[in-house]
Scaffold this motif. Structure first.
Motif, mmCIF file in Angstrom:
data_model
loop_
_atom_site.group_PDB
_atom_site.id
_atom_site.type_symbol
_atom_site.label_atom_id
_atom_site.label_comp_id
_atom_site.label_asym_id
_atom_site.label_seq_id
_atom_site.Cartn_x
_atom_site.Cartn_y
_atom_site.Cartn_z
ATOM 1 N N ASP A 171 -0.738 15.652 -13.364
ATOM 2 C CA ASP A 171 -0.823 15.522 -14.834
ATOM 3 C C ASP A 171 0.001 14.333 -15.368
ATOM 4 O O ASP A 171 0.003 14.130 -16.457
ATOM 5 N N GLN A 172 0.963 13.985 -14.507
ATOM 6 C CA GLN A 172 1.934 13.091 -14.733
ATOM 7 C C GLN A 172 1.686 11.399 -14.419
ATOM 8 O O GLN A 172 2.443 10.419 -14.502
ATOM 9 N N ILE A 173 0.471 11.301 -13.654
ATOM 10 C CA ILE A 173 0.048 9.985 -13.083
ATOM 11 C C ILE A 173 0.010 8.924 -14.121
ATOM 12 O O ILE A 173 0.407 7.867 -13.961
ATOM 13 N N GLY A 174 -0.412 9.445 -15.321
ATOM 14 C CA GLY A 174 -0.632 8.429 -16.204
ATOM 15 C C GLY A 174 0.588 7.906 -16.731
ATOM 16 O O GLY A 174 0.886 6.682 -17.142
ATOM 17 N N ARG A 175 1.655 8.676 -16.888
ATOM 18 C CA ARG A 175 2.818 8.480 -17.365
ATOM 19 C C ARG A 175 3.677 7.461 -16.383
ATOM 20 O O ARG A 175 4.377 6.230 -16.509
ATOM 21 N N ILE A 176 3.339 7.807 -14.908
ATOM 22 C CA ILE A 176 4.088 7.156 -13.886
ATOM 23 C C ILE A 176 3.363 5.353 -13.961
ATOM 24 O O ILE A 176 4.094 4.602 -13.511
ATOM 25 N N GLN A 177 2.183 5.398 -14.003
ATOM 26 C CA GLN A 177 1.343 4.219 -14.101
ATOM 27 C C GLN A 177 2.296 3.396 -15.119
ATOM 28 O O GLN A 177 2.341 2.076 -15.192
ATOM 29 N N GLY A 178 2.442 4.019 -16.290
ATOM 30 C CA GLY A 178 2.967 3.136 -17.506
ATOM 31 C C GLY A 178 4.264 2.850 -17.241
ATOM 32 O O GLY A 178 4.838 1.577 -17.414
ATOM 33 N N LEU A 179 4.907 3.578 -16.547
ATOM 34 C CA LEU A 179 6.507 3.379 -16.236
ATOM 35 C C LEU A 179 6.290 2.305 -15.016
ATOM 36 O O LEU A 179 6.972 1.184 -15.125
ATOM 37 N N ARG A 180 5.418 2.194 -14.251
ATOM 38 C CA ARG A 180 5.173 1.205 -13.164
ATOM 39 C C ARG A 180 4.926 -0.116 -13.700
ATOM 40 O O ARG A 180 5.412 -1.249 -13.346
ATOM 41 N N PRO A 223 0.683 -1.157 -0.235
ATOM 42 C CA PRO A 223 -0.026 -0.024 -0.080
ATOM 43 C C PRO A 223 0.739 1.290 0.059
ATOM 44 O O PRO A 223 0.511 2.101 -0.664
ATOM 45 N N ALA A 224 1.831 1.220 0.699
ATOM 46 C CA ALA A 224 2.830 2.564 0.769
ATOM 47 C C ALA A 224 3.463 2.594 -0.851
ATOM 48 O O ALA A 224 3.556 3.711 -1.057
ATOM 49 N N VAL A 225 3.900 1.761 -1.179
ATOM 50 C CA VAL A 225 4.714 2.084 -2.647
ATOM 51 C C VAL A 225 3.605 2.450 -3.542
ATOM 52 O O VAL A 225 3.889 3.293 -4.407
ATOM 53 N N GLY A 226 2.463 1.999 -3.485
ATOM 54 C CA GLY A 226 1.317 2.159 -4.414
ATOM 55 C C GLY A 226 1.032 3.783 -4.188
ATOM 56 O O GLY A 226 0.462 4.352 -5.040
ATOM 57 N N ALA A 227 0.940 4.272 -2.985
ATOM 58 C CA ALA A 227 0.645 5.656 -2.592
ATOM 59 C C ALA A 227 1.708 6.749 -3.054
ATOM 60 O O ALA A 227 1.350 7.738 -2.755
ATOM 61 N N LEU A 228 2.860 6.120 -3.433
ATOM 62 C CA LEU A 228 3.991 7.226 -3.647
ATOM 63 C C LEU A 228 3.592 8.100 -5.031
ATOM 64 O O LEU A 228 4.173 9.111 -4.865
ATOM 65 N N PRO A 229 3.207 7.541 -6.086
ATOM 66 C CA PRO A 229 3.137 8.231 -7.213
ATOM 67 C C PRO A 229 2.583 9.445 -7.315
ATOM 68 O O PRO A 229 3.266 10.699 -7.678
#
Length: 428
Positions: A138-147, A125-131
């Motif tokens: 506005d960068q969350i979509g990119r971060i999820q792609g990188l994840r 849960p902690a690592v998932g809450a970091l993005p």
């Protein structure tokens, strides 16, 4: 004159890349640990006991996952990620030392798996809450792609690395390699400069003070949220419908069709390649217009493609369908997580993330024997149709919500808006 500084995309942001590297190292360490644990159990016990050891960590992880979200929200995800990754390193290195110095019994391996599962219930849960703390929304979509790319990389690199370590030094060497990977990730996590979120400086007088109260408050928040609640239900139905098909279902289908283990590997590889392609697209593109509607369209199309795998006459056709399934399902999952994280209030991110994870790590593994028994009784095709149908029905609660249908990922900030709140250390 435009005074807005140039916003680096997430894939060029040093903080995001350090987090991504640390996350990938941890995921690869997880994979190596599971390989080593399984072979270590095989050396001291029979097949039934090996299964018991491999499953021992899943029970506490599932039971404690929601509590891990409360801990992440109360103490900050940065602190919890660093602490839990450090403890995982200590556990794994300790078991490696025990295997080197003595011949421990099965009880020690079970205890190690249980302890690892407990710590995982805090880490995930902690690592998932970091993005949202790594870059602007506005960068969350990119971060999820990188994840997603990091996850795919770990699945490709981790098991062979664990097998190689096993071949040269046995289970102790493989466990030591997993411990080293965790040890390398911790300093990277400690160097992160996390963004301060709006509620960080606000008093929490309205938040229940007991852990149970915070947990209930978080679940109530998820249930009442017009975007998060429907997407959670939708995701749970999709995972329960398709995860069993993509694991035990594909394994039995490959055996029945005469494709064997190698065919099973090729189909899974094609699915992974599709997900990697989608992850790359999200990492570069970042924002997909009308994300809520597109996510549900991908859910329906991806679920249908997974169901169609049972009707492919040849291995090459199954690989092509798996590639398409990976692309569609990867887009569906990436957009769902991005929408949930950008919709959630910062003070609930840990609990929201833990609720998102509970189906995949808790409920889905329990359903795998049911899929195996159903395929044995009725054959692969009817079970694939039913599983895919359940996943398709997951679009109903989401599309029934006007908020989900209209949900959008954040746009890039306008003139004069840097979108860069003050940074705080990773320990916050």
């Amino acid at each position: 004159m435009n005074l807005t500084p140039h916003r680096r995309p997430a894939y060029r942001d040093a903080t995001v890349l350090r987090w991504l590297t640390a996350y990938a190292l941890s995921l690869i360490g997880d994979a190596v640990f599971m390989v080593a644990l399984g072979f270590a159990a095989q050396e001291v016990a029979g097949p039934a006991q090996v299964g018991m050891v491999m499953a021992a960590g899943a029970v506490p992880r599932a039971l404690l996952m929601l509590g891990g979200g409360v801990v992440a929200d109360r103490f900050g995800p940065g602190k919890v990620v660093i602490g839990s990754d450090t403890v995982r390193c200590v556990i794994v290195v300790g078991i490696a030392a025990a295997l080197t110095l003595a011949s421990p019994g099965l009880w020690l391996l079970v205890a190690a798996a249980v302890l690892f599962g407990v710590v995982d219930a805090l880490f995930l849960p902690a690592v998932g809450a970091l993005p949202p703390r790594l870059a602007a929304m506005d960068q969350i979509g990119r971060i999820q792609g990188l994840r997603l790319l990091a996850i795919r990389t770990s699945w490709i690199v981790g098991p062979p690395l664990g097998g190689l370590a096993m071949a040269y030094g046995g289970a102790a060497a493989a466990l030591a390699a997993a411990g080293l990977l965790f040890a390398l990730s911790v300093p990277l996590l400690m160097t992160l400069r996390l963004r301060s979120l709006p509620t960080d400086a606000q008093p929490s007088s309205t938040t229940p003070h007991s852990a149970r109260g915070e947990l209930v408050d978080g679940l109530r928040y998820i249930r009442r949220h017009p975007v998060i609640g429907p997407l959670m239900v939708s995701g749970a139905m999709s995972e329960l419908g398709t995860n069993g098909l993509l694991s035990v279902g594909l394994m039995l289908l490959s055996q029945h069709q005469g494709w064997g283990p190698s065919g099973y590997g090729w189909i899974l590889g094609a699915f992974g390649l599709g997900q990697a392609g989608c992850a790359t697209f999200l990492a570069v593109k970042g924002r997909v217009p009308r994300a809520g509607l597109v996510q549900n369209m991908m859910l329906v199309a991806g679920s249908t493609a997974v169901g169609a795998l049972a009707f492919m006459p040849t291995l090459s056709a199954a690989m092509g369908m798996a590639l398409l399934s990976g692309l569609l399902c990867g887009m569906c999952g990436g957009l769902a997580i991005a929408l949930i994280q950008t919709s959630a209030e910062p003070r609930y991110l840990g609990r929201v993330t833990s609720a998102m994870s509970i189906t995949g790590v808790g409920l889905t593994p329990l359903s795998l024997p049911l899929f195996g028994a159903a395929i044995d009784a009725w054959g692969a095709q009817p079970v694939f149709v039913v599983g895919a149908g359940l996943s398709v029905l997951g679009a109903v609660p989401a599309l029934s919500s006007t908020a989900v249908r209209r949900a959008q990922l954040p746009r890039l900030p306008g003139r004069g808006d840097t979108g860069q709140p003050a940074a705080v250390s990773a320990q916050s």
